[in-house]
Design a protein around this motif. Sequence first.
Motif, PDB file in Angstrom:
ATOM      1  N   LYS A  90       0.836  -1.206   0.000  1.00  0.00           N
ATOM      2  CA  LYS A  90       0.000   0.000   0.000  1.00  0.00           C
ATOM      3  C   LYS A  90       0.868   1.252   0.000  1.00  0.00           C
ATOM      4  O   LYS A  90       0.591   2.216  -0.722  1.00  0.00           O
ATOM      5  CB  LYS A  90      -0.928  -0.014   1.206  1.00  0.00           C
ATOM      6  N   GLU A  91       1.932   1.248   0.788  1.00  0.00           N
ATOM      7  CA  GLU A  91       2.806   2.429   0.839  1.00  0.00           C
ATOM      8  C   GLU A  91       3.569   2.615  -0.471  1.00  0.00           C
ATOM      9  O   GLU A  91       3.810   3.744  -0.892  1.00  0.00           O
ATOM     10  CB  GLU A  91       3.746   2.352   2.044  1.00  0.00           C
ATOM     11  N   ALA A  92       3.941   1.512  -1.121  1.00  0.00           N
ATOM     12  CA  ALA A  92       4.594   1.616  -2.430  1.00  0.00           C
ATOM     13  C   ALA A  92       3.623   2.209  -3.456  1.00  0.00           C
ATOM     14  O   ALA A  92       4.025   3.035  -4.285  1.00  0.00           O
ATOM     15  CB  ALA A  92       5.080   0.243  -2.880  1.00  0.00           C
ATOM     16  N   LEU A  93       2.357   1.804  -3.388  1.00  0.00           N
ATOM     17  CA  LEU A  93       1.349   2.380  -4.274  1.00  0.00           C
ATOM     18  C   LEU A  93       1.138   3.862  -3.974  1.00  0.00           C
ATOM     19  O   LEU A  93       0.930   4.661  -4.887  1.00  0.00           O
ATOM     20  CB  LEU A  93       0.023   1.627  -4.137  1.00  0.00           C
ATOM     21  N   ARG A  94       1.199   4.232  -2.702  1.00  0.00           N
ATOM     22  CA  ARG A  94       1.005   5.623  -2.300  1.00  0.00           C
ATOM     23  C   ARG A  94       2.051   6.529  -2.960  1.00  0.00           C
ATOM     24  O   ARG A  94       1.752   7.635  -3.394  1.00  0.00           O
ATOM     25  CB  ARG A  94       1.081   5.755  -0.777  1.00  0.00           C
TER      26      ARG A  94
ATOM     27  N   LYS B 286       3.391   6.241  -5.797  1.00  0.00           N
ATOM     28  CA  LYS B 286       3.137   6.403  -7.233  1.00  0.00           C
ATOM     29  C   LYS B 286       1.738   6.936  -7.535  1.00  0.00           C
ATOM     30  O   LYS B 286       1.433   7.205  -8.691  1.00  0.00           O
ATOM     31  CB  LYS B 286       3.305   5.064  -7.935  1.00  0.00           C
ATOM     32  N   ALA B 287       0.910   7.066  -6.514  1.00  0.00           N
ATOM     33  CA  ALA B 287      -0.495   7.414  -6.739  1.00  0.00           C
ATOM     34  C   ALA B 287      -0.650   8.834  -7.242  1.00  0.00           C
ATOM     35  O   ALA B 287       0.046   9.749  -6.808  1.00  0.00           O
ATOM     36  CB  ALA B 287      -1.288   7.237  -5.451  1.00  0.00           C
ATOM     37  N   GLU B 288      -1.593   8.973  -8.155  1.00  0.00           N
ATOM     38  CA  GLU B 288      -1.920  10.309  -8.625  1.00  0.00           C
ATOM     39  C   GLU B 288      -2.800  10.989  -7.584  1.00  0.00           C
ATOM     40  O   GLU B 288      -3.619  10.336  -6.930  1.00  0.00           O
ATOM     41  CB  GLU B 288      -2.620  10.252  -9.977  1.00  0.00           C
ATOM     42  N   PRO B 289      -2.605  12.279  -7.394  1.00  0.00           N
ATOM     43  CA  PRO B 289      -3.458  12.980  -6.427  1.00  0.00           C
ATOM     44  C   PRO B 289      -4.901  12.982  -6.923  1.00  0.00           C
ATOM     45  O   PRO B 289      -5.163  12.786  -8.101  1.00  0.00           O
ATOM     46  CB  PRO B 289      -2.880  14.397  -6.385  1.00  0.00           C
ATOM     47  N   GLY B 290      -5.802  13.173  -6.009  1.00  0.00           N
ATOM     48  CA  GLY B 290      -7.201  13.225  -6.388  1.00  0.00           C
ATOM     49  C   GLY B 290      -8.075  12.763  -5.249  1.00  0.00           C
ATOM     50  O   GLY B 290      -7.593  12.478  -4.147  1.00  0.00           O
TER      51      GLY B 290
ATOM     52  N   THR C 178      -8.283  -0.326  -2.181  1.00  0.00           N
ATOM     53  CA  THR C 178      -8.850  -1.260  -3.152  1.00  0.00           C
ATOM     54  C   THR C 178      -7.762  -1.844  -4.052  1.00  0.00           C
ATOM     55  O   THR C 178      -7.781  -3.041  -4.348  1.00  0.00           O
ATOM     56  CB  THR C 178      -9.964  -0.599  -3.994  1.00  0.00           C
ATOM     57  N   ALA C 179      -6.801  -1.033  -4.460  1.00  0.00           N
ATOM     58  CA  ALA C 179      -5.709  -1.543  -5.300  1.00  0.00           C
ATOM     59  C   ALA C 179      -4.885  -2.580  -4.541  1.00  0.00           C
ATOM     60  O   ALA C 179      -4.497  -3.613  -5.102  1.00  0.00           O
ATOM     61  CB  ALA C 179      -4.819  -0.389  -5.761  1.00  0.00           C
ATOM     62  N   THR C 180      -4.645  -2.332  -3.271  1.00  0.00           N
ATOM     63  CA  THR C 180      -3.883  -3.279  -2.464  1.00  0.00           C
ATOM     64  C   THR C 180      -4.625  -4.603  -2.329  1.00  0.00           C
ATOM     65  O   THR C 180      -4.040  -5.673  -2.498  1.00  0.00           O
ATOM     66  CB  THR C 180      -3.579  -2.689  -1.069  1.00  0.00           C
ATOM     67  N   VAL C 181      -5.906  -4.546  -2.035  1.00  0.00           N
ATOM     68  CA  VAL C 181      -6.702  -5.773  -1.895  1.00  0.00           C
ATOM     69  C   VAL C 181      -6.703  -6.556  -3.209  1.00  0.00           C
ATOM     70  O   VAL C 181      -6.529  -7.777  -3.214  1.00  0.00           O
ATOM     71  CB  VAL C 181      -8.143  -5.454  -1.436  1.00  0.00           C
ATOM     72  N   LEU C 182      -6.860  -5.866  -4.326  1.00  0.00           N
ATOM     73  CA  LEU C 182      -6.862  -6.545  -5.625  1.00  0.00           C
ATOM     74  C   LEU C 182      -5.505  -7.183  -5.916  1.00  0.00           C
ATOM     75  O   LEU C 182      -5.440  -8.299  -6.439  1.00  0.00           O
ATOM     76  CB  LEU C 182      -7.240  -5.571  -6.738  1.00  0.00           C
TER      77      LEU C 182
END
Length: 188
Positions: free
Chosen positions: A73-77, A79-83, A92-96
């Motif tokens: 989840k933190e790795a996704l954070r 790279k995540a686009e703001p919004g 949800t991305a982490t669970v998937l």
Amino acid sequence: MFKCIRGRKNSRERILDAAAELVSEIGSGRLTLDAVAERAGLSKGGLLYNFPSKDALLQGMIQRMIDEASTQKEALREKAEPGPNLEARLCTATVLNLHCGNMREIANGLLAASSENPRLLEPVRHIVKETFGNLKDTCEDLDASLLAWLAVEGLTNLEMHDLSPFSEEDRARIVASVNRLLHKGIAA
């Protein structure tokens, strides 16, 4: 997890890897400490030093899954686009992502073990409650965030238990709908 010098896994990691392999192959009910020690290439005493009981080993496996999810989840954070609804999008991305590979077999095995010892899921209950609190505190559209989270949890639960009626195309459509919902929220 910590690595030993020369990049070799420490005994705790080897034990958890061996236990995960065995749970995915034979289930948690038939898992024995002797089999885990043998698969990890350790003595039973070495295993017991790290995990004094089968329940302690299962708790270690659950904690490892939680830690892996948190790291992902933190790795996704990063790279995540703001919004809008960032926390829900990350959740949800982490669970998937977690329901890839042999994670399903391991999760099923641990779930089966929890039927004998419901306390094993206490850390998971804490994470679910914490996730709900984070969504309530951070998401711009709480209804959309909760709906998306529940949809993804339901989808992955169906998949985990081999109950999903959805094709890959259906799944992709559901995931795209969840992402649209989280980016735009529910139209008034």
